[in-house]
Design a protein around this motif. Structure first.
Motif, short mmCIF file in Angstrom:
data_model
loop_
_atom_site.label_atom_id
_atom_site.label_comp_id
_atom_site.label_asym_id
_atom_site.label_seq_id
_atom_site.Cartn_x
_atom_site.Cartn_y
_atom_site.Cartn_z
N GLU A 32 64.80 16.44 -3.34
CA GLU A 32 65.98 16.24 -4.15
C GLU A 32 67.13 16.05 -3.15
O GLU A 32 67.45 16.96 -2.39
N PHE A 34 71.00 14.42 -1.72
CA PHE A 34 72.40 14.26 -2.07
C PHE A 34 73.18 13.67 -0.91
O PHE A 34 72.77 13.79 0.24
N TYR A 36 77.09 14.16 0.50
CA TYR A 36 78.38 14.83 0.42
C TYR A 36 79.35 14.09 1.33
O TYR A 36 78.96 13.52 2.35
N GLN A 38 83.35 14.27 3.23
CA GLN A 38 84.50 15.08 3.64
C GLN A 38 85.59 14.15 4.16
O GLN A 38 85.50 13.62 5.26
N LEU A 44 84.57 19.53 1.68
CA LEU A 44 83.34 18.80 1.36
C LEU A 44 83.20 18.67 -0.16
O LEU A 44 83.45 19.62 -0.90
N LEU A 46 80.71 16.65 -3.40
CA LEU A 46 79.53 15.87 -3.74
C LEU A 46 79.91 14.43 -4.03
O LEU A 46 80.83 14.16 -4.80
N TYR A 86 77.71 13.44 4.81
CA TYR A 86 76.55 14.28 5.08
C TYR A 86 75.46 14.02 4.04
O TYR A 86 75.72 14.03 2.83
N ARG A 90 67.84 19.42 -0.96
CA ARG A 90 67.77 20.70 -1.65
C ARG A 90 66.35 21.26 -1.53
O ARG A 90 65.38 20.55 -1.79
N ASN A 98 69.71 27.71 -4.31
CA ASN A 98 70.40 26.43 -4.35
C ASN A 98 70.69 25.99 -2.93
O ASN A 98 71.73 25.43 -2.65
N LYS A 99 69.75 26.21 -2.04
CA LYS A 99 69.98 25.96 -0.63
C LYS A 99 69.93 24.47 -0.34
O LYS A 99 69.04 23.75 -0.79
N LEU A 100 70.90 24.03 0.42
CA LEU A 100 70.93 22.66 0.91
C LEU A 100 70.75 22.66 2.42
O LEU A 100 71.37 23.45 3.13
N PHE A 102 71.53 20.33 5.51
CA PHE A 102 72.40 19.20 5.80
C PHE A 102 71.97 18.47 7.06
O PHE A 102 71.45 19.08 8.01
N GLY A 103 72.21 17.18 7.08
CA GLY A 103 72.12 16.43 8.31
C GLY A 103 73.33 16.70 9.18
O GLY A 103 74.23 17.46 8.80
N THR A 104 73.37 16.08 10.33
CA THR A 104 74.47 16.33 11.28
C THR A 104 75.71 15.52 10.96
O THR A 104 76.74 15.73 11.58
#
Lengths: 112, 115
Positions: A32, A34, A36, A38, A44, A46, A86, A90, A98-100, A102-104
């Motif tokens: 799943e 997403f 995001y 910024q 940040l 969605l 980003y 999930r 609800n942990k995401l 993230f990429g760098t």
């Protein structure tokens, strides 16, 4: 291993040019994903998620399970698109978390 | 206005001096989480909480503590800060509506420098 990879730290394009921000993931379950964003001096927020298959601010992203990718695209970049983007994965379904992950991040700079 | 509020926005401290970064949300969210953002590493989860009195470690919990005595607050505690904890910290919250994804709402961030 659960991982999100964004290979580009910086992507610089001219206004009106097409944009593609790359994102690849590694996950053994059903992903799943997403995006995001910024903006400068903002929090940040969605941008979009693959499940809703929507277009937000002209951006789209298609989940390609074969290539394990979720690239973000826009046909014509605008200066106001300049921001840090980003990609996030999930992990842990069923309300357990609800942990995401993230990429760098990729900084998109749209030149006038 | 629905929001996640972190304080302070900027903090400079010295090694070993205990500090607390506060986080508060006004959306009645069950889930709250702390992330740190470092160049080249993206956002990494420190701790999270599923509800009052329910907390668990994220990916980089060493050197941090949290508490969740009230639903709206989720402070991050550094008992003995060290220079490698110099970072930009984000608090986030969301509801937990079963299988459906609830977007994370982020705070404005706290930039911490430990000398």
């Amino acid at each position: 291993a659960q991982r999100v990879t964004q290979p580009e730290k910086l992507l610089s394009v001219f206004k009106g040019a097409p944009v593609e921000l790359k994102c690849n993931y590694s996950y053994s379950g059903s992903p799943e994903l997403f995006w995001y964003v910024q903006y400068s001096r903002q929090r940040l927020q969605l941008l979009l998620r693959h499940i809703s298959r929507e277009s937000i601010k002209g951006f789209t992203a298609d989940l390609n399970k074969g290539e394990t990718s979720f690239h973000l695209k826009k046909p014509f970049a605008q200066e106001e698109d300049s921001a840090m983007y980003y990609c996030a994965l999930r992990v842990g379904y069923g309300g357990a978390t609800n942990k995401l992950i993230f990429g760098t991040g990729t900084l998109l700079a749209v030149q006038p | 206005e629905a929001q996640v509020t972190q304080n302070p926005r900027y903090l400079i401290t010295v090694t070993g001096k205990k500090l607390t970064v506060t986080c508060s949300q006004n959306m009645n969210h069950e889930y709250m989480s702390w992330y740190r953002q470092d160049p080249g590493l993206g956002l990494r989860q420190i701790y999270y909480s599923m509800n009052v009195e329910v907390t668990d470690k994220g990916d980089v919990p060493e050197g941090y503590k949290v508490s969740r005595k009230e639903k709206r607050n989720f402070p991050l505690i550094l008992e003995s800060p060290s220079p490698n904890q110099t970072s930009l910290y984000f608090c986030a919250s969301s509801s937990l509506p079963g299988q459906r994804y609830s977007p994370l709402h982020f705070g404005n961030g706290t930039r911490l420098t430990v000398t």
